[in-house]
Design an enzyme around this catalytic site. Structure first.
Site, PDB file in Angstrom:
ATOM      1  N   TYR A 190       0.856  -1.187   0.000  1.00  0.00           N
ATOM      2  CA  TYR A 190       0.000   0.000   0.000  1.00  0.00           C
ATOM      3  C   TYR A 190       0.895   1.241   0.000  1.00  0.00           C
ATOM      4  O   TYR A 190       1.873   1.289  -0.730  1.00  0.00           O
ATOM      5  CB  TYR A 190      -0.987  -0.048   1.177  1.00  0.00           C
ATOM      6  CG  TYR A 190      -2.188   0.841   0.954  1.00  0.00           C
ATOM      7  CD1 TYR A 190      -3.000   0.670  -0.157  1.00  0.00           C
ATOM      8  CD2 TYR A 190      -2.501   1.866   1.838  1.00  0.00           C
ATOM      9  CE1 TYR A 190      -4.094   1.491  -0.401  1.00  0.00           C
ATOM     10  CE2 TYR A 190      -3.592   2.686   1.614  1.00  0.00           C
ATOM     11  CZ  TYR A 190      -4.384   2.497   0.494  1.00  0.00           C
ATOM     12  OH  TYR A 190      -5.458   3.322   0.260  1.00  0.00           O
ATOM     13  N   ARG A 243      -9.817  11.212  -6.796  1.00  0.00           N
ATOM     14  CA  ARG A 243      -8.866  11.900  -5.915  1.00  0.00           C
ATOM     15  C   ARG A 243      -8.027  10.849  -5.216  1.00  0.00           C
ATOM     16  O   ARG A 243      -8.279  10.475  -4.077  1.00  0.00           O
ATOM     17  CB  ARG A 243      -9.603  12.757  -4.891  1.00  0.00           C
ATOM     18  CG  ARG A 243      -8.746  13.839  -4.247  1.00  0.00           C
ATOM     19  CD  ARG A 243      -8.942  13.890  -2.734  1.00  0.00           C
ATOM     20  NE  ARG A 243      -8.589  12.635  -2.096  1.00  0.00           N
ATOM     21  CZ  ARG A 243      -8.684  12.408  -0.794  1.00  0.00           C
ATOM     22  NH1 ARG A 243      -9.132  13.318   0.011  1.00  0.00           N
ATOM     23  NH2 ARG A 243      -8.347  11.229  -0.275  1.00  0.00           N
ATOM     24  N   LYS A 261      -5.831  -1.883  -0.628  1.00  0.00           N
ATOM     25  CA  LYS A 261      -6.574  -1.730   0.623  1.00  0.00           C
ATOM     26  C   LYS A 261      -7.128  -3.075   1.086  1.00  0.00           C
ATOM     27  O   LYS A 261      -7.077  -3.415   2.271  1.00  0.00           O
ATOM     28  CB  LYS A 261      -7.719  -0.741   0.408  1.00  0.00           C
ATOM     29  CG  LYS A 261      -8.193  -0.068   1.666  1.00  0.00           C
ATOM     30  CD  LYS A 261      -7.528   1.284   1.807  1.00  0.00           C
ATOM     31  CE  LYS A 261      -7.992   2.052   3.000  1.00  0.00           C
ATOM     32  NZ  LYS A 261      -7.422   3.387   3.078  1.00  0.00           N
ATOM     33  N   GLU A 332     -13.700   4.930  -1.098  1.00  0.00           N
ATOM     34  CA  GLU A 332     -12.279   5.270  -1.031  1.00  0.00           C
ATOM     35  C   GLU A 332     -11.889   6.242  -2.150  1.00  0.00           C
ATOM     36  O   GLU A 332     -12.183   6.016  -3.335  1.00  0.00           O
ATOM     37  CB  GLU A 332     -11.431   4.006  -1.162  1.00  0.00           C
ATOM     38  CG  GLU A 332      -9.939   4.221  -0.999  1.00  0.00           C
ATOM     39  CD  GLU A 332      -9.523   4.528   0.428  1.00  0.00           C
ATOM     40  OE1 GLU A 332      -8.449   5.130   0.614  1.00  0.00           O
ATOM     41  OE2 GLU A 332     -10.257   4.162   1.354  1.00  0.00           O
ATOM     42  N   ASP A 333     -11.249   7.324  -1.763  1.00  0.00           N
ATOM     43  CA  ASP A 333     -10.617   8.254  -2.703  1.00  0.00           C
ATOM     44  C   ASP A 333     -11.563   8.815  -3.756  1.00  0.00           C
ATOM     45  O   ASP A 333     -11.232   8.887  -4.949  1.00  0.00           O
ATOM     46  CB  ASP A 333      -9.401   7.604  -3.366  1.00  0.00           C
ATOM     47  CG  ASP A 333      -8.205   7.562  -2.415  1.00  0.00           C
ATOM     48  OD1 ASP A 333      -8.326   8.096  -1.304  1.00  0.00           O
ATOM     49  OD2 ASP A 333      -7.156   6.999  -2.779  1.00  0.00           O
ATOM     50  N   ASP A 355     -13.493   5.609   4.348  1.00  0.00           N
ATOM     51  CA  ASP A 355     -12.242   5.553   5.103  1.00  0.00           C
ATOM     52  C   ASP A 355     -11.515   6.889   5.111  1.00  0.00           C
ATOM     53  O   ASP A 355     -10.884   7.249   6.100  1.00  0.00           O
ATOM     54  CB  ASP A 355     -11.326   4.468   4.536  1.00  0.00           C
ATOM     55  CG  ASP A 355     -10.060   4.308   5.360  1.00  0.00           C
ATOM     56  OD1 ASP A 355     -10.177   4.103   6.582  1.00  0.00           O
ATOM     57  OD2 ASP A 355      -8.957   4.405   4.793  1.00  0.00           O
ATOM     58  N   ASP A 356     -11.580   7.651   4.006  1.00  0.00           N
ATOM     59  CA  ASP A 356     -10.895   8.949   3.965  1.00  0.00           C
ATOM     60  C   ASP A 356     -11.455   9.899   5.017  1.00  0.00           C
ATOM     61  O   ASP A 356     -10.704  10.667   5.635  1.00  0.00           O
ATOM     62  CB  ASP A 356     -11.044   9.581   2.580  1.00  0.00           C
ATOM     63  CG  ASP A 356     -10.458   8.720   1.482  1.00  0.00           C
ATOM     64  OD1 ASP A 356      -9.294   8.328   1.611  1.00  0.00           O
ATOM     65  OD2 ASP A 356     -11.168   8.417   0.522  1.00  0.00           O
ATOM     66  N   ASN A 505      -0.090  11.323   2.357  1.00  0.00           N
ATOM     67  CA  ASN A 505       0.556  10.223   1.641  1.00  0.00           C
ATOM     68  C   ASN A 505       0.683  10.579   0.169  1.00  0.00           C
ATOM     69  O   ASN A 505      -0.125  11.354  -0.339  1.00  0.00           O
ATOM     70  CB  ASN A 505      -0.293   8.950   1.766  1.00  0.00           C
ATOM     71  CG  ASN A 505      -0.160   8.294   3.114  1.00  0.00           C
ATOM     72  OD1 ASN A 505       0.940   8.128   3.621  1.00  0.00           O
ATOM     73  ND2 ASN A 505      -1.284   7.917   3.700  1.00  0.00           N
TER      74      ASN A 505
END
Length: 659
Positions: A190, A243, A261, A332-333, A355-356, A505
């Site tokens: 990851y 994103r 993930k 996610e993202d 999760d973000d 990150n």
């Protein structure tokens, strides 16, 4: 007969000095100028004749060729699609069971292949004799070979590709390797490596690893979901690639994030790999580099309107709930506005979380609880500046607001402890620009009309005790910024320590490094980062040194436990209380050695231990919130016997690859 004057040589002629040019010199100059003028006229005339002969000489051929190349790549131009067809498949895929599989049917299925660990009896029963070397090895020997291969690779991308190949040959070996070498290998599976993988995904692609759902096939989502080869997945990670980390819109290349993930869901929480489902929703991309890349695997067009993307997402969530009703969906993202919108839109109807927003908030809160205890700054004096006001920044800040409200502060008093900064400066109600909806909650109204454009100005104004970075901008925490943070903390009294969390990150986006943070705070910093940093040692003399240990606020400490807890509790929804409880459970998961070292997170090697604790507390929170669909008698047993009985149940349901 005519007579001529005698000839004279040049040596006989005496040239008098004069400031005026001689008649012969003037004539010579005029002759020379005439020659040049004639030459120019001839050159121009010649150039005109050449241009007339070659009219393309002034045309930018390269620009035309590039336009033609782009036109050839744009295979969707000119179409105006208002309706979408449905894919009609003629038959259902028939898969062999593990008991039926023989020979290469076994070897080619990563969930069944045991490599060189097959026993003699298994080799005979499964027709494997001669298909693998005539040697038996246990998991440790196979892991030794794999580690040697990894450590001889030259780049992290090469190491990732080897691990990816291993995962799709022998899943048990891959996860045994990852679990036993978490500190070394998780950064390859990851972050930070996955960021580089996503940037190059279309070039690196060798095999399908997920479900790829295009908006062009939006009426066929149920069919696509049913094509997944493993029945009844329990956890899904879905992205639209809009994103990715701090890298922006990567389109379908962002599929590396769900793949990586879910590998961590298995390694960190023991969710069986055949119960995981990575998905990318392809709505196009705004990334010009991808659109110009002839190898790009996604839809080669700009994203449609937000409203159309919303309709597509509605259709996906409806189809996912119908086809896999027990599956937890993790977003996610997604781009910030969509991330907040989708979470608010679906959280009360489906079992889902982001999760973000929630996972990042929980892991930071878990570390912040420990950091406050180590800081020496009383709770009522804590003041936090957030550099970054996107989905992650606001999500984290809201989790920390809840921390303060649970300790007796009103919501307004808790919210007043936070100052958010974005690219335009301090987020205020009267800044003059149109604030995104998710920023309004933290917009300051007590700034007396003053506007603060830089982070340095905000720190000078606020005098914070903690600085959190979620900007995806490398080096934004400069020496002057960090030293100003330390000075504001020192001004409060002796024994106080600044809290500094550069959380972006991958490493190339980190707001500062661990070494910088230690150096600029004279070793007093309480530090946590999003990506891993090495420990830092300072020599104090010829035979003395002090070693500082970094903390990594990695979401892997919470999201696997949240997912596992929601699955095992058969939660019908993922509540805010379940998310908050995961953070509190993480803060309480450290052992004595970790506390003694001044850590605020467990060592990454203990992530499975932490996940069991997080999952247990998430399950209990689901029960308290009335969203657990487990039988009543099951809960009565646990409520009678307590944590040991529930821990035993969790561990019995965890995948532990034993080759």
């Amino acid at each position: 007969m005519a007579s001529y004057p005698p000839s004279t040589s040049s040596s006989d002629i005496s040239t008098p000095r004069s400031t005026s040019p001689s008649t012969s010199s003037v004539a010579s100059a005029r002759s020379s100028q005439s020659s040049i003028s004639t030459s120019k006229r001839m050159s121009i005339s010649s150039s005109r004749r050449i241009s007339a002969a070659n009219p393309m000489s002034s045309v930018d051929i390269a620009a035309i060729e590039e336009a033609m190349r782009m036109a050839n790549l744009d295979t969707l131009r000119g179409y105006q699609q208002k309706t979408y067809g449905e894919v009609k498949q003629f038959a259902e895929t028939q898969y062999l069971t593990q008991n039926q599989a023989l020979g290469y049917q076994v070897i080619n299925e990563p969930m069944w292949n045991k490599g060189l660990s097959f026993t003699p009896e298994q080799r005979i029963a499964k027709n494997l004799t001669g298909l693998i070397p005539h040697v038996m090895e246990d998991s440790s020997k196979q892991c030794e070979r794999a580690l040697k291969m990894i450590r001889t690779r030259q780049t992290n991308i090469d190491r990732y590709l080897y691990l990816s190949s291993l995962k799709y040959q022998n899943a048990d070996l891959f996860y045994r390797l990852l679990i036993d070498n978490a500190k070394e290998l998780m950064p390859l599976v990851y972050t930070p490596t996955i960021g580089d993988v996503c940037l190059q995904y279309s070039t690196l692609y060798t095999r399908p690893e997920a479900l790829y759902i295009s908006i062009k096939q939006r009426k066929s989502i149920k069919t696509i979901l049913k094509n997944w080869p493993y029945p009844n997945p329990e956890i899904c990670v879905v992205t639209d690639g809009s994103r990715i980390l701090g890298l922006g819109d990567l389109g379908v290349n962002g599929v590396g994030i769900p793949i990586g993930k879910l590998a961590l869901y298995t390694a960190a929480a023991g969710i069986h790999p055949d119960k995981t489902l990575p998905i990318v929703l392809d709505c196009g991309t705004a990334n010009e580099t991808n659109l110009k890349d002839p190898l790009y695997l996604g839809m080669r067009s700009k994203r449609p309107s937000v409203a159309e993307q919303q309709e597509f997402m509605d259709e996906f969530m409806t189809a996912a709930a119908e086809v896999f009703p027990e599956m937890v969906v993790q977003f996610e993202d997604f781009e910030s506005e969509k991330a907040f919108n989708y979470l608010d839109r679906y959280r009360s109807k489906y079992k889902c979380f982001n999760d973000d927003i929630q996972g990042t908030g929980a892991v930071v809160l878990g570390g912040y609880i420990g950091a406050v205890n180590l800081s020496g700054v009383p709770l009522e004096e804590q003041r936090l500046v957030f550099m970054g006001a996107g989905s992650a920044g606001v999500g984290v800040a809201k989790q920390l607001v809840e921390y303060y409200t649970k300790r007796g502060l009103s919501e307004q008093a808790a919210r007043d402890k936070f100052w958010l900064v974005d690219t335009k400066g301090l987020v205020t109600k009267d800044r003059g620009d149109k604030l995104a909806e998710h920023k309004k909650y933290f917009a300051r109204g007590d700034n007396n009309g003053l506007q603060f454009k830089t982070l340095e100005e905000v720190i000078e104004y606020v005098k914070p005790t903690a600085l959190v970075g979620l900007t995806a901008t490398f080096g934004v925490f400069t020496e002057s910024v960090v030293r100003a943070l330390k000075a504001s903390v020192d001004a409060g009294g002796l024994g106080r320590r600044p809290i500094l969390f550069p959380l972006s990150n991958p490493l190339t986006k980190a707001e500062c490094t661990f070494e910088q943070a230690v150096t600029w705070t004279d070793g007093t910093v309480i530090f946590a980062s999003g990506s891993p940093f090495s420990q830092f040692t300072i020599k104090l003399g010829s035979d003395q040194a002090i070693t500082y240990h970094p903390n990594q606020g990695n979401n892997v400490y919470v999201f696997p436990g949240i997912g596992l807890g929601a699955i095992l509790a058969k939660a019908t929804r993922v509540t805010d209380n379940m998310i908050y409880t995961s953070a509190a459970a993480l803060a309480g998961s450290l052992n004595a050695e970790e506390v003694h070292k001044g850590l605020i997170y467990p060592r990454i090697e203990r992530v499975r231990d932490a996940s069991v604790i997080v999952a247990r507390e998430v399950m209990k929170a689901a029960r308290r919130d009335g969203v657990s669909a487990l039988p009543e008698e099951q809960w009565l047993t646990w409520e009678e016997w307590g944590d040991p009985a529930l821990d035993k149940y969790i561990k019995e349901h965890i995948y532990d690859p034993a080759l």
